[in-house]
Design a protein around this motif. Structure first.
Motif, short mmCIF file in Angstrom:
data_model
loop_
_atom_site.label_atom_id
_atom_site.label_comp_id
_atom_site.label_asym_id
_atom_site.label_seq_id
_atom_site.Cartn_x
_atom_site.Cartn_y
_atom_site.Cartn_z
N LEU A 91 0.86 -1.16 -0.11
CA LEU A 91 -0.06 0.09 -0.09
C LEU A 91 0.72 1.11 -0.05
CD1 LEU A 91 -3.00 -0.38 0.12
CD2 LEU A 91 -2.90 0.08 2.51
N MET A 92 1.96 1.23 0.72
CA MET A 92 2.90 2.20 0.81
C MET A 92 3.55 2.68 -0.36
SD MET A 92 4.24 1.46 4.64
CE MET A 92 5.53 2.70 5.03
N LEU A 93 4.17 1.51 -1.12
CA LEU A 93 4.72 1.56 -2.39
C LEU A 93 3.74 2.17 -3.35
CD1 LEU A 93 6.60 -1.70 -3.21
CD2 LEU A 93 7.21 0.53 -3.34
N VAL A 94 2.52 1.64 -3.33
CA VAL A 94 1.61 2.28 -4.27
C VAL A 94 1.10 3.83 -4.08
CG1 VAL A 94 -0.90 2.10 -5.29
CG2 VAL A 94 0.50 -0.22 -4.73
N ALA A 95 1.06 4.28 -2.84
CA ALA A 95 0.89 5.46 -2.49
C ALA A 95 1.91 6.33 -3.19
CB ALA A 95 0.92 5.64 -1.19
N SER A 96 3.25 5.95 -3.20
CA SER A 96 4.37 6.70 -3.62
C SER A 96 4.45 6.71 -5.12
CB SER A 96 5.81 6.09 -3.28
OG SER A 96 5.84 4.81 -4.00
N THR A 97 3.87 5.59 -5.83
CA THR A 97 3.54 5.93 -7.19
C THR A 97 2.50 6.82 -7.58
OG1 THR A 97 1.91 4.07 -7.32
CG2 THR A 97 4.12 3.34 -7.44
N ILE A 98 1.52 7.06 -6.84
CA ILE A 98 0.71 8.10 -7.14
C ILE A 98 1.27 9.56 -7.10
CG2 ILE A 98 -1.60 9.19 -6.39
CD1 ILE A 98 -2.27 6.75 -5.15
N ALA A 99 2.00 9.76 -6.22
CA ALA A 99 2.62 10.90 -5.98
C ALA A 99 3.55 11.13 -7.30
CB ALA A 99 3.72 10.98 -4.75
N LEU A 100 4.40 10.31 -7.72
CA LEU A 100 5.43 10.16 -8.58
C LEU A 100 4.74 10.52 -9.97
CD1 LEU A 100 7.99 7.35 -7.95
CD2 LEU A 100 8.31 9.77 -8.32
N VAL A 101 3.71 9.68 -10.23
CA VAL A 101 2.87 9.93 -11.45
C VAL A 101 2.15 11.48 -11.38
CG1 VAL A 101 0.75 9.12 -13.03
CG2 VAL A 101 2.31 7.55 -12.08
N ALA A 102 1.78 12.02 -10.28
CA ALA A 102 1.26 13.22 -10.28
C ALA A 102 2.05 14.19 -10.64
CB ALA A 102 0.55 13.41 -8.96
N PHE A 103 3.39 14.10 -10.06
CA PHE A 103 4.50 15.11 -10.30
C PHE A 103 4.79 15.02 -11.98
CE2 PHE A 103 5.85 15.18 -5.59
CZ PHE A 103 5.56 16.60 -5.39
N SER A 104 5.02 13.88 -12.38
CA SER A 104 5.26 13.68 -13.69
C SER A 104 4.25 14.57 -14.52
CB SER A 104 5.17 12.64 -14.15
OG SER A 104 6.52 11.86 -14.69
N ARG A 105 3.10 14.15 -14.22
CA ARG A 105 1.88 14.88 -15.01
C ARG A 105 1.79 16.29 -14.89
NH1 ARG A 105 -0.52 16.96 -17.82
NH2 ARG A 105 -3.06 16.68 -18.62
N PHE A 106 2.03 16.90 -13.81
CA PHE A 106 1.99 18.34 -13.67
C PHE A 106 3.30 19.01 -14.01
CE2 PHE A 106 -1.69 16.80 -11.23
CZ PHE A 106 -2.82 17.98 -11.80
N ASN A 107 4.27 18.56 -14.14
CA ASN A 107 5.69 19.25 -14.71
C ASN A 107 5.95 18.94 -15.97
OD1 ASN A 107 6.34 20.58 -12.05
ND2 ASN A 107 6.75 18.52 -11.27
N GLY A 108 5.08 18.03 -16.80
CA GLY A 108 5.21 17.66 -18.30
C GLY A 108 6.75 16.97 -18.43
N THR A 109 7.21 16.29 -17.33
CA THR A 109 8.32 15.35 -17.61
C THR A 109 8.05 14.06 -17.50
OG1 THR A 109 8.71 15.49 -15.26
CG2 THR A 109 9.83 16.80 -16.52
N MET A 110 9.11 12.96 -17.92
CA MET A 110 8.67 11.63 -18.32
C MET A 110 9.27 10.89 -17.10
SD MET A 110 6.95 10.05 -20.48
CE MET A 110 6.76 8.54 -20.39
N ASP A 111 10.14 11.47 -16.29
CA ASP A 111 10.99 10.53 -15.51
C ASP A 111 10.29 9.80 -14.39
OD1 ASP A 111 13.34 11.81 -16.66
OD2 ASP A 111 13.15 13.43 -15.49
N GLY A 112 9.11 10.51 -13.81
CA GLY A 112 8.28 10.14 -12.74
C GLY A 112 7.75 8.73 -13.35
#
Lengths: 102, 172
Positions: free
Chosen positions: A39-60
């Protein structure tokens, strides 16, 4: 225009991470503790995808890719350890697995 | 409209996370985890990461939760847990609440420092498969190889761990 921004996604991720953290601390069943870790791992993936989306980068997004792979490998090995433990001790409750105590 | 969908998926995710923690039966926890993963996949779709949403369902719901359920059935544990609430539990709850409070307040305070990001003005680079392939085979080529090697090691490790070892006495 949508009023949902980065903050909302990060809030969901934070809540999910905290819930998983509390679960790891309070549960006694090794399998459920393991599920809370996931659950904690999945929570961190949500944060990564959200940062990626709102910054327009592919790294997350790519990093989430690797997290998924590592999580799959980790679950396979972890559950094999739990099964080996159960074979040996006939229990998966953490309060009964106290061979190193005393 | 997308606001309502976000709230539905967010509540689905958080609610089923809570259900994973508070359920006394491990099978119910695993099924709640499954529901939560669908919520997370929905959030990924809202973030225009369609490939990751599909992978989340395939890898987590398809493989991980199935493996969890399989192990729970294999070990055949006796339902609930004894001694569900104790002093360490209360301390753990306090630590968790403190973590949540610190995270959310720092998030709320520090958020104004970030430039106001609006999803409509940013190109959704995660939406196309081409971008993933482009990154994975150029910038992240070495990590891809390392992860492939890791999967091989994990497979070998599971085979070794599942073997029966003779002549080891139990520690009691």
């Amino acid at each position: 225009m949508s009023s949902i921004g980065l903050f909302h996604y990060l809030m969901v991720a934070t809540l999910m991470f905290s819930i998983g953290f509390v679960g790891v601390l309070i549960r006694k069943n090794t399998l459920v503790i393991y599920m809370c870790l996931e659950l904690m791992l999945v929570a961190s993936t949500i944060a990564l995808v959200a940062f990626s989306r709102f910054n327009g980068t592919m790294d997350g997004n790519v990093f989430v890719f690797f997290i998924l792979t590592v999580a799959a490998a980790e679950v396979a090995v972890g559950l094999a350890i739990i099964v080996a433990l159960f074979r040996r001790r006939q229990t998966v409750q953490v309060d009964e697995l106290n061979a190193l105590k005393n | 409209m997308s606001d309502i969908i976000f709230h539905v998926f967010a509540f689905l995710t958080i609610g089923s996370s809570v259900a994973v923690v508070i359920n006394h039966n491990a099978v119910n926890s695993a099924l709640a985890f499954l529901v939560g993963l669908f919520g997370v996949a929905g959030l990924f779709v809202l973030l225009d990461s369609f490939l990751l949403a599909v992978l989340m369902i395939l890898v987590y719901a398809g493989a991980v939760v199935a493996l969890f359920l399989f192990i729970i059935m294999l070990l055949d544990m006796k339902g609930g847990e004894r001694n569900a609430f104790s002093k360490p539990t209360a301390i753990a709850g306090l630590i968790g609440a403190a973590l949540l409070a610190v995270c959310s307040t720092s998030l709320a305070k520090g958020f104004n420092l970030l430039p106001a990001a609006d999803a409509a003005s940013v190109i959704p680079v995660g939406a196309t498969l081409r971008n993933y392939a482009d990154q994975l085979f150029t910038v992240y080529l070495l990590p891809v190889q390392v992860v492939g090697f890791l999967l091989l090691i994990a497979m070998l490790g599971v085979i070794v761990l599942s073997k029966k070892f003779e002549g080891l006495e139990d520690v009691k």
